[in-house]
Design an enzyme around this catalytic site. Structure first.
Site, PDB file in Angstrom:
ATOM      1  CE1 TYR A   1      -0.537  -3.492  -0.316  1.00 44.94           C
ATOM      2  CE2 TYR A   1      -0.443  -4.571   1.815  1.00 44.94           C
ATOM      3  CZ  TYR A   1       0.205  -4.027   0.730  1.00 44.94           C
ATOM      4  OH  TYR A   1       1.565  -4.023   0.674  1.00 44.94           O
TER       5      TYR A   1
ATOM      6  CE  LYS B   1       6.746  10.296  -1.670  1.00 45.63           C
ATOM      7  NZ  LYS B   1       8.199  10.509  -1.538  1.00 45.63           N
TER       8      LYS B   1
ATOM      9  CG  ASP C   1      10.811   9.393   0.268  1.00 46.98           C
ATOM     10  OD1 ASP C   1      10.200   9.776   1.290  1.00 46.98           O
ATOM     11  OD2 ASP C   1      10.963  10.118  -0.728  1.00 46.98           O
TER      12      ASP C   1
ATOM     13  CG  ASP D   1       3.385  -5.540   3.396  1.00 46.91           C
ATOM     14  OD1 ASP D   1       4.073  -6.331   4.081  1.00 46.91           O
ATOM     15  OD2 ASP D   1       2.782  -5.890   2.373  1.00 46.91           O
TER      16      ASP D   1
ATOM     17  CG  ASP E   1       8.657  -7.965   5.481  1.00 48.41           C
ATOM     18  OD1 ASP E   1       7.984  -8.163   6.514  1.00 48.41           O
ATOM     19  OD2 ASP E   1       8.624  -8.710   4.492  1.00 48.41           O
TER      20      ASP E   1
END
Ligand code: NAD
Length: 356
Positions: free
Chosen positions: A142, A188, A220, A244, A248
Protein backbone atom coordinates in the site's frame (compact mmCIF):
# COMPACT_ATOMS: atom_id res chain seq x y z
CA UNK A 1 -2.95 9.35 41.16
CA UNK A 2 -2.41 7.85 37.70
CA UNK A 3 -3.49 10.36 35.06
CA UNK A 4 -4.02 9.87 31.34
CA UNK A 5 -4.75 12.42 28.66
CA UNK A 6 -6.99 11.23 25.84
CA UNK A 7 -7.38 12.97 22.49
CA UNK A 8 -10.97 12.36 21.41
CA UNK A 9 -11.90 12.44 17.73
CA UNK A 10 -15.62 11.83 17.32
CA UNK A 11 -15.70 12.21 13.54
CA UNK A 12 -18.82 11.94 11.39
CA UNK A 13 -22.09 10.01 11.23
CA UNK A 14 -22.57 7.83 14.31
CA UNK A 15 -19.07 8.77 15.55
CA UNK A 16 -20.24 11.31 18.18
CA UNK A 17 -22.99 9.00 19.51
CA UNK A 18 -20.76 5.98 20.05
CA UNK A 19 -17.82 7.96 21.46
CA UNK A 20 -20.08 9.55 24.08
CA UNK A 21 -20.99 6.07 25.33
CA UNK A 22 -17.35 4.98 25.45
CA UNK A 23 -16.49 8.04 27.54
CA UNK A 24 -19.35 7.24 29.90
CA UNK A 25 -17.92 3.76 30.45
CA UNK A 26 -14.33 5.02 30.79
CA UNK A 27 -15.45 7.48 33.45
CA UNK A 28 -17.21 4.73 35.37
CA UNK A 29 -14.19 2.41 35.49
CA UNK A 30 -11.63 5.12 36.14
CA UNK A 31 -13.45 6.15 39.30
CA UNK A 32 -13.60 2.51 40.39
CA UNK A 33 -9.95 1.73 39.69
CA UNK A 34 -8.59 5.04 40.97
CA UNK A 35 -7.11 6.76 37.92
CA UNK A 36 -7.96 10.03 36.25
CA UNK A 37 -8.81 10.61 32.61
CA UNK A 38 -8.94 13.95 30.81
CA UNK A 39 -10.45 14.37 27.36
CA UNK A 40 -9.50 16.86 24.65
CA UNK A 41 -11.64 16.97 21.55
CA UNK A 42 -10.33 17.42 17.99
CA UNK A 43 -11.89 17.39 14.54
CA UNK A 44 -11.08 15.02 11.70
CA UNK A 45 -12.81 13.81 8.54
CA UNK A 46 -15.86 15.54 7.12
CA UNK A 47 -16.44 17.48 10.34
CA UNK A 48 -12.93 18.96 10.04
CA UNK A 49 -13.31 19.67 6.33
CA UNK A 50 -16.49 21.66 7.01
CA UNK A 51 -14.68 23.90 9.49
CA UNK A 52 -11.09 24.07 8.17
CA UNK A 53 -11.37 22.91 4.53
CA UNK A 54 -8.95 20.14 5.56
CA UNK A 55 -9.83 16.62 6.82
CA UNK A 56 -6.82 16.58 9.13
CA UNK A 57 -5.98 20.00 10.56
CA UNK A 58 -2.54 20.45 12.09
CA UNK A 59 -4.21 21.13 15.44
CA UNK A 60 -5.59 17.57 15.44
CA UNK A 61 -2.19 16.02 14.70
CA UNK A 62 -0.60 18.09 17.47
CA UNK A 63 -3.39 17.23 19.91
CA UNK A 64 -3.06 13.53 19.13
CA UNK A 65 0.71 13.65 19.62
CA UNK A 66 0.40 15.47 22.92
CA UNK A 67 -2.06 12.94 24.33
CA UNK A 68 -1.37 9.56 25.91
CA UNK A 69 -3.79 7.91 23.48
CA UNK A 70 -6.33 8.73 20.79
CA UNK A 71 -9.91 7.49 20.94
CA UNK A 72 -11.58 7.74 17.56
CA UNK A 73 -15.16 7.12 16.33
CA UNK A 74 -15.50 7.03 12.54
CA UNK A 75 -15.38 9.37 9.57
CA UNK A 76 -16.97 9.74 6.16
CA UNK A 77 -20.30 10.25 4.47
CA UNK A 78 -21.92 10.98 1.13
CA UNK A 79 -21.67 14.72 1.66
CA UNK A 80 -17.90 14.55 1.18
CA UNK A 81 -17.74 11.70 -1.37
CA UNK A 82 -17.13 13.93 -4.38
CA UNK A 83 -14.25 15.92 -2.96
CA UNK A 84 -10.78 15.45 -4.45
CA UNK A 85 -8.82 12.63 -2.77
CA UNK A 86 -6.67 15.00 -0.70
CA UNK A 87 -9.74 16.55 0.91
CA UNK A 88 -11.71 13.37 1.56
CA UNK A 89 -12.38 12.25 5.14
CA UNK A 90 -10.54 8.92 4.65
CA UNK A 91 -7.38 10.80 3.66
CA UNK A 92 -7.47 12.46 7.07
CA UNK A 93 -7.46 9.10 8.82
CA UNK A 94 -4.67 7.63 6.66
CA UNK A 95 -2.54 10.70 7.28
CA UNK A 96 -3.16 10.59 11.02
CA UNK A 97 -2.07 6.93 11.17
CA UNK A 98 1.07 7.83 9.27
CA UNK A 99 1.78 10.90 11.42
CA UNK A 100 1.48 8.81 14.58
CA UNK A 101 3.62 6.00 13.15
CA UNK A 102 1.07 3.41 14.23
CA UNK A 103 2.50 0.41 12.43
CA UNK A 104 0.56 -2.37 14.16
CA UNK A 105 -3.15 -2.86 13.75
CA UNK A 106 -4.66 -5.19 16.33
CA UNK A 107 -8.06 -6.66 15.73
CA UNK A 108 -9.40 -9.09 18.28
CA UNK A 109 -12.29 -11.28 17.19
CA UNK A 110 -14.41 -12.71 19.94
CA UNK A 111 -17.51 -14.75 19.31
CA UNK A 112 -19.92 -14.15 22.18
CA UNK A 113 -21.88 -17.30 23.03
CA UNK A 114 -25.09 -15.28 23.25
CA UNK A 115 -24.70 -14.05 19.67
CA UNK A 116 -23.56 -17.29 18.15
CA UNK A 117 -26.51 -17.29 15.77
CA UNK A 118 -25.53 -13.87 14.41
CA UNK A 119 -22.74 -15.48 12.38
CA UNK A 120 -23.35 -17.06 9.00
CA UNK A 121 -21.16 -19.99 10.07
CA UNK A 122 -22.34 -23.03 12.01
CA UNK A 123 -22.36 -22.58 15.81
CA UNK A 124 -20.05 -25.55 16.42
CA UNK A 125 -17.42 -24.03 14.10
CA UNK A 126 -17.33 -20.65 15.84
CA UNK A 127 -18.24 -21.36 19.46
CA UNK A 128 -15.30 -20.22 21.57
CA UNK A 129 -13.44 -18.36 18.81
CA UNK A 130 -11.04 -15.87 20.37
CA UNK A 131 -8.30 -14.68 18.08
CA UNK A 132 -6.29 -11.56 17.36
CA UNK A 133 -5.13 -10.37 13.96
CA UNK A 134 -1.91 -8.35 14.13
CA UNK A 135 -1.57 -6.55 10.80
CA UNK A 136 1.35 -4.39 9.66
CA UNK A 137 -0.30 -1.08 8.83
CA UNK A 138 2.07 1.45 7.30
CA UNK A 139 4.29 -0.58 4.98
CA UNK A 140 4.01 -3.23 2.27
CA UNK A 141 2.32 -2.83 -1.07
CA UNK A 142 0.00 0.00 0.00
CA UNK A 143 2.98 2.31 0.50
CA UNK A 144 5.78 0.74 -1.56
CA UNK A 145 7.50 2.70 -4.32
CA UNK A 146 7.72 2.74 -7.29
CA UNK A 147 4.03 2.84 -8.02
CA UNK A 148 2.27 4.20 -11.07
CA UNK A 149 -0.79 4.09 -13.23
CA UNK A 150 0.27 4.53 -16.83
CA UNK A 151 -1.74 4.31 -20.00
CA UNK A 152 -1.29 0.60 -20.68
CA UNK A 153 0.50 -0.49 -17.55
CA UNK A 154 0.19 -0.06 -13.79
CA UNK A 155 2.29 -1.32 -10.91
CA UNK A 156 2.79 -1.32 -7.16
CA UNK A 157 5.68 -2.58 -5.10
CA UNK A 158 5.49 -4.88 -2.13
CA UNK A 159 8.43 -3.99 0.01
CA UNK A 160 9.34 -4.75 3.62
CA UNK A 161 12.59 -4.09 5.40
CA UNK A 162 13.90 -6.45 8.03
CA UNK A 163 13.38 -3.79 10.70
CA UNK A 164 9.74 -3.32 9.73
CA UNK A 165 9.14 -7.06 9.97
CA UNK A 166 10.97 -7.32 13.29
CA UNK A 167 8.96 -4.62 15.02
CA UNK A 168 5.56 -6.00 13.97
CA UNK A 169 6.65 -9.56 14.83
CA UNK A 170 7.64 -8.41 18.33
CA UNK A 171 4.18 -6.92 18.85
CA UNK A 172 2.57 -10.22 17.86
CA UNK A 173 4.80 -12.30 20.16
CA UNK A 174 4.28 -9.95 23.10
CA UNK A 175 0.51 -10.20 22.64
CA UNK A 176 0.66 -13.99 22.32
CA UNK A 177 2.45 -14.09 25.68
CA UNK A 178 -0.61 -12.48 27.27
CA UNK A 179 -2.93 -14.87 25.43
CA UNK A 180 -2.49 -18.51 24.47
CA UNK A 181 1.17 -18.41 23.43
CA UNK A 182 0.60 -19.17 19.77
CA UNK A 183 1.49 -17.14 16.68
CA UNK A 184 0.53 -18.04 13.12
CA UNK A 185 2.56 -15.95 10.68
CA UNK A 186 0.81 -15.61 7.34
CA UNK A 187 2.70 -14.96 4.10
CA UNK A 188 3.13 -16.13 0.51
CA UNK A 189 6.69 -17.36 0.82
CA UNK A 190 6.20 -19.97 -1.91
CA UNK A 191 5.89 -17.16 -4.48
CA UNK A 192 7.15 -13.85 -3.09
CA UNK A 193 10.71 -12.91 -2.08
CA UNK A 194 9.33 -10.31 0.31
CA UNK A 195 7.52 -13.15 2.08
CA UNK A 196 10.72 -15.19 2.28
CA UNK A 197 12.36 -12.35 4.19
CA UNK A 198 9.21 -12.05 6.29
CA UNK A 199 9.37 -15.75 7.23
CA UNK A 200 13.12 -15.75 8.03
CA UNK A 201 12.80 -12.62 10.15
CA UNK A 202 9.79 -13.87 12.10
CA UNK A 203 11.77 -17.07 12.81
CA UNK A 204 14.63 -14.95 14.15
CA UNK A 205 12.36 -12.89 16.41
CA UNK A 206 10.69 -16.06 17.69
CA UNK A 207 14.01 -17.14 19.26
CA UNK A 208 13.45 -14.44 21.91
CA UNK A 209 10.07 -15.99 22.75
CA UNK A 210 10.76 -19.67 23.49
CA UNK A 211 7.38 -20.14 25.17
CA UNK A 212 5.41 -18.98 22.15
CA UNK A 213 4.71 -21.60 19.52
CA UNK A 214 5.20 -20.27 15.98
CA UNK A 215 3.74 -21.71 12.80
CA UNK A 216 3.78 -20.36 9.25
CA UNK A 217 0.85 -20.50 6.89
CA UNK A 218 0.35 -19.38 3.29
CA UNK A 219 -2.25 -16.68 2.93
CA UNK A 220 -4.53 -18.68 0.66
CA UNK A 221 -4.60 -21.52 3.18
CA UNK A 222 -5.13 -19.05 6.05
CA UNK A 223 -8.19 -17.60 4.29
CA UNK A 224 -9.59 -21.12 4.05
CA UNK A 225 -8.67 -22.17 7.60
CA UNK A 226 -10.36 -19.09 9.07
CA UNK A 227 -13.67 -20.37 7.77
CA UNK A 228 -12.98 -24.09 8.21
CA UNK A 229 -11.64 -24.10 11.77
CA UNK A 230 -11.12 -20.61 13.22
CA UNK A 231 -10.59 -21.97 16.73
CA UNK A 232 -7.10 -23.17 15.74
CA UNK A 233 -5.85 -19.55 15.80
CA UNK A 234 -4.61 -17.43 18.67
CA UNK A 235 -2.53 -14.58 17.18
CA UNK A 236 -2.35 -14.16 13.39
CA UNK A 237 0.65 -12.07 12.33
CA UNK A 238 0.67 -10.71 8.81
CA UNK A 239 1.54 -7.85 6.45
CA UNK A 240 -0.58 -4.97 5.27
CA UNK A 241 -2.54 -6.29 2.29
CA UNK A 242 -2.97 -9.85 3.58
CA UNK A 243 -4.01 -8.44 6.95
CA UNK A 244 -6.51 -6.09 5.38
CA UNK A 245 -8.30 -8.99 3.74
CA UNK A 246 -7.94 -11.55 6.53
CA UNK A 247 -9.04 -9.17 9.28
CA UNK A 248 -12.27 -8.35 7.44
CA UNK A 249 -12.85 -12.04 6.85
CA UNK A 250 -12.17 -12.80 10.52
CA UNK A 251 -14.48 -10.00 11.67
CA UNK A 252 -17.39 -11.71 10.00
CA UNK A 253 -16.97 -14.76 12.26
CA UNK A 254 -18.68 -12.72 14.97
CA UNK A 255 -21.55 -11.74 12.69
CA UNK A 256 -21.87 -8.08 13.57
CA UNK A 257 -19.69 -5.18 12.61
CA UNK A 258 -20.99 -3.15 15.56
CA UNK A 259 -19.16 -5.36 18.06
CA UNK A 260 -15.56 -5.35 16.97
CA UNK A 261 -12.86 -3.03 18.27
CA UNK A 262 -9.37 -2.29 17.00
CA UNK A 263 -6.16 -0.67 18.09
CA UNK A 264 -3.39 0.80 15.99
CA UNK A 265 -0.19 1.12 17.93
CA UNK A 266 3.35 2.31 17.29
CA UNK A 267 6.54 2.92 19.28
CA UNK A 268 4.93 5.85 21.04
CA UNK A 269 1.33 6.46 20.03
CA UNK A 270 -1.89 4.47 20.02
CA UNK A 271 -5.13 5.02 18.11
CA UNK A 272 -8.21 3.12 19.27
CA UNK A 273 -11.29 2.81 17.06
CA UNK A 274 -14.16 0.49 16.12
CA UNK A 275 -13.67 -1.40 12.87
CA UNK A 276 -16.89 -0.10 11.35
CA UNK A 277 -17.42 3.16 9.51
CA UNK A 278 -19.62 6.18 10.20
CA UNK A 279 -22.87 4.37 9.28
CA UNK A 280 -24.59 7.48 7.87
CA UNK A 281 -27.73 5.41 7.22
CA UNK A 282 -28.45 5.18 10.95
CA UNK A 283 -26.75 8.35 12.28
CA UNK A 284 -28.75 10.43 14.75
CA UNK A 285 -31.37 7.74 15.37
CA UNK A 286 -29.99 6.41 18.64
CA UNK A 287 -29.78 2.87 17.30
CA UNK A 288 -26.03 2.49 16.66
CA UNK A 289 -24.32 -0.25 18.60
CA UNK A 290 -21.67 1.38 20.83
CA UNK A 291 -20.05 -1.94 21.87
CA UNK A 292 -17.23 -1.86 19.27
CA UNK A 293 -16.20 1.59 20.46
CA UNK A 294 -16.53 0.72 24.14
CA UNK A 295 -14.39 -2.39 23.53
CA UNK A 296 -11.84 -0.17 21.72
CA UNK A 297 -11.69 2.04 24.82
CA UNK A 298 -11.05 -1.13 26.83
CA UNK A 299 -8.14 -2.01 24.51
CA UNK A 300 -6.77 1.48 25.12
CA UNK A 301 -6.79 0.87 28.86
CA UNK A 302 -5.11 -2.52 28.46
CA UNK A 303 -2.51 -1.87 25.77
CA UNK A 304 -1.72 1.82 26.18
CA UNK A 305 -2.13 2.44 29.89
CA UNK A 306 -1.65 -1.06 31.34
CA UNK A 307 -4.91 -0.68 33.29
CA UNK A 308 -5.75 -4.37 33.03
CA UNK A 309 -8.35 -4.45 35.81
CA UNK A 310 -10.36 -1.61 34.33
CA UNK A 311 -10.19 -3.27 30.91
CA UNK A 312 -11.39 -6.57 32.39
CA UNK A 313 -14.28 -4.72 34.02
CA UNK A 314 -15.43 -3.38 30.66
CA UNK A 315 -15.08 -6.70 28.88
CA UNK A 316 -17.01 -8.53 31.59
CA UNK A 317 -19.72 -5.86 31.52
CA UNK A 318 -20.13 -6.28 27.75
CA UNK A 319 -20.48 -10.05 28.19
CA UNK A 320 -23.03 -9.50 30.96
CA UNK A 321 -25.32 -7.16 28.98
CA UNK A 322 -25.31 -9.60 26.10
CA UNK A 323 -25.96 -12.54 28.42
CA UNK A 324 -28.90 -10.71 29.96
CA UNK A 325 -30.39 -10.23 26.51
CA UNK A 326 -29.94 -6.49 25.98
CA UNK A 327 -29.55 -5.78 22.29
CA UNK A 328 -29.20 -2.75 20.05
CA UNK A 329 -31.20 -2.96 16.83
CA UNK A 330 -28.40 -4.44 14.67
CA UNK A 331 -28.27 -7.58 16.83
CA UNK A 332 -31.91 -7.60 17.91
CA UNK A 333 -32.82 -10.78 16.07
CA UNK A 334 -30.50 -12.89 18.21
CA UNK A 335 -32.04 -13.97 21.54
CA UNK A 336 -33.06 -10.45 22.53
CA UNK A 337 -34.92 -9.87 25.78
CA UNK A 338 -34.93 -6.11 25.46
CA UNK A 339 -34.05 -3.76 22.61
CA UNK A 340 -32.15 -0.75 23.85
CA UNK A 341 -30.87 2.52 22.40
CA UNK A 342 -27.24 3.49 21.96
CA UNK A 343 -27.46 5.56 25.11
CA UNK A 344 -29.12 2.82 27.18
CA UNK A 345 -26.55 0.26 26.07
CA UNK A 346 -23.72 2.58 27.14
CA UNK A 347 -25.36 3.26 30.49
CA UNK A 348 -25.88 -0.45 31.20
CA UNK A 349 -22.26 -1.30 30.39
CA UNK A 350 -21.05 1.63 32.52
CA UNK A 351 -23.23 0.50 35.41
CA UNK A 352 -22.11 -3.15 35.25
CA UNK A 353 -18.47 -2.20 34.75
CA UNK A 354 -18.56 -0.19 37.97
CA UNK A 355 -20.10 -2.99 40.04
CA UNK A 356 -18.05 -5.32 42.22
P1 NAD B 1 -20.16 1.24 7.71
O1 NAD B 1 -19.30 0.38 8.53
O2 NAD B 1 -20.28 2.66 8.12
O3 NAD B 1 -21.63 0.63 7.63
C1 NAD B 1 -21.91 -0.64 7.06
C2 NAD B 1 -23.27 -1.13 7.60
O4 NAD B 1 -23.12 -1.51 8.97
C3 NAD B 1 -24.36 -0.07 7.58
O5 NAD B 1 -25.59 -0.67 7.29
C4 NAD B 1 -24.37 0.48 8.99
O6 NAD B 1 -25.63 0.97 9.40
C5 NAD B 1 -23.97 -0.76 9.80
N1 NAD B 1 -23.22 -0.37 11.00
C6 NAD B 1 -21.94 0.06 11.07
N2 NAD B 1 -21.59 0.33 12.32
C7 NAD B 1 -22.67 0.05 13.08
C8 NAD B 1 -22.93 0.12 14.48
N3 NAD B 1 -22.01 0.56 15.35
N4 NAD B 1 -24.15 -0.24 14.92
C9 NAD B 1 -25.08 -0.68 14.07
N5 NAD B 1 -24.90 -0.79 12.74
C10 NAD B 1 -23.69 -0.42 12.25
O7 NAD B 1 -19.60 1.15 6.22
P2 NAD B 1 -20.09 1.92 4.90
O8 NAD B 1 -21.58 2.09 4.90
O9 NAD B 1 -19.43 1.21 3.79
O10 NAD B 1 -19.39 3.34 4.98
C11 NAD B 1 -20.04 4.51 5.49
C12 NAD B 1 -19.00 5.63 5.57
O11 NAD B 1 -18.00 5.27 6.54
C13 NAD B 1 -18.26 5.86 4.28
O12 NAD B 1 -18.09 7.25 4.10
C14 NAD B 1 -16.91 5.17 4.47
O13 NAD B 1 -15.88 5.75 3.72
C15 NAD B 1 -16.71 5.42 5.95
N6 NAD B 1 -15.80 4.44 6.62
C16 NAD B 1 -15.06 4.95 7.64
C17 NAD B 1 -14.24 4.10 8.36
C18 NAD B 1 -13.48 4.68 9.51
O14 NAD B 1 -13.78 5.78 9.95
N7 NAD B 1 -12.50 3.97 10.06
C19 NAD B 1 -14.20 2.73 8.07
C20 NAD B 1 -15.02 2.25 7.04
C21 NAD B 1 -15.82 3.11 6.32
Amino acid sequence: MRKYKIAVIKGDGIGPEIIDEAIKVLDAVSVKEGFELSYHEYLMGGAAYDVYGDPLPEETVEGAKNADAVLFGAIGGEKWDNLPREKRPETGLLKLREALGVFANLRPVTVYDELINASTLKPDVIKGVDLMVVRELIGGIYFGKPRALEKDKAYNTMIYTKDEIKRIAKVAFEIAKKRKNRVTSVDKANVLEVSQLWRETVEEVSKDYPDVKLEHMYVDNAAMQLIRDPKQFDVILTGNIFGDILSDEASMLSGSIGLLPSASIGEKYGLYEPIHGSAPDIAGQGIANPIATIASASMMLRYQFGEEKAADRIENAIKRVLKEGYRTKDISSFDAKEIVTTNEMGSLIAQYAAQD
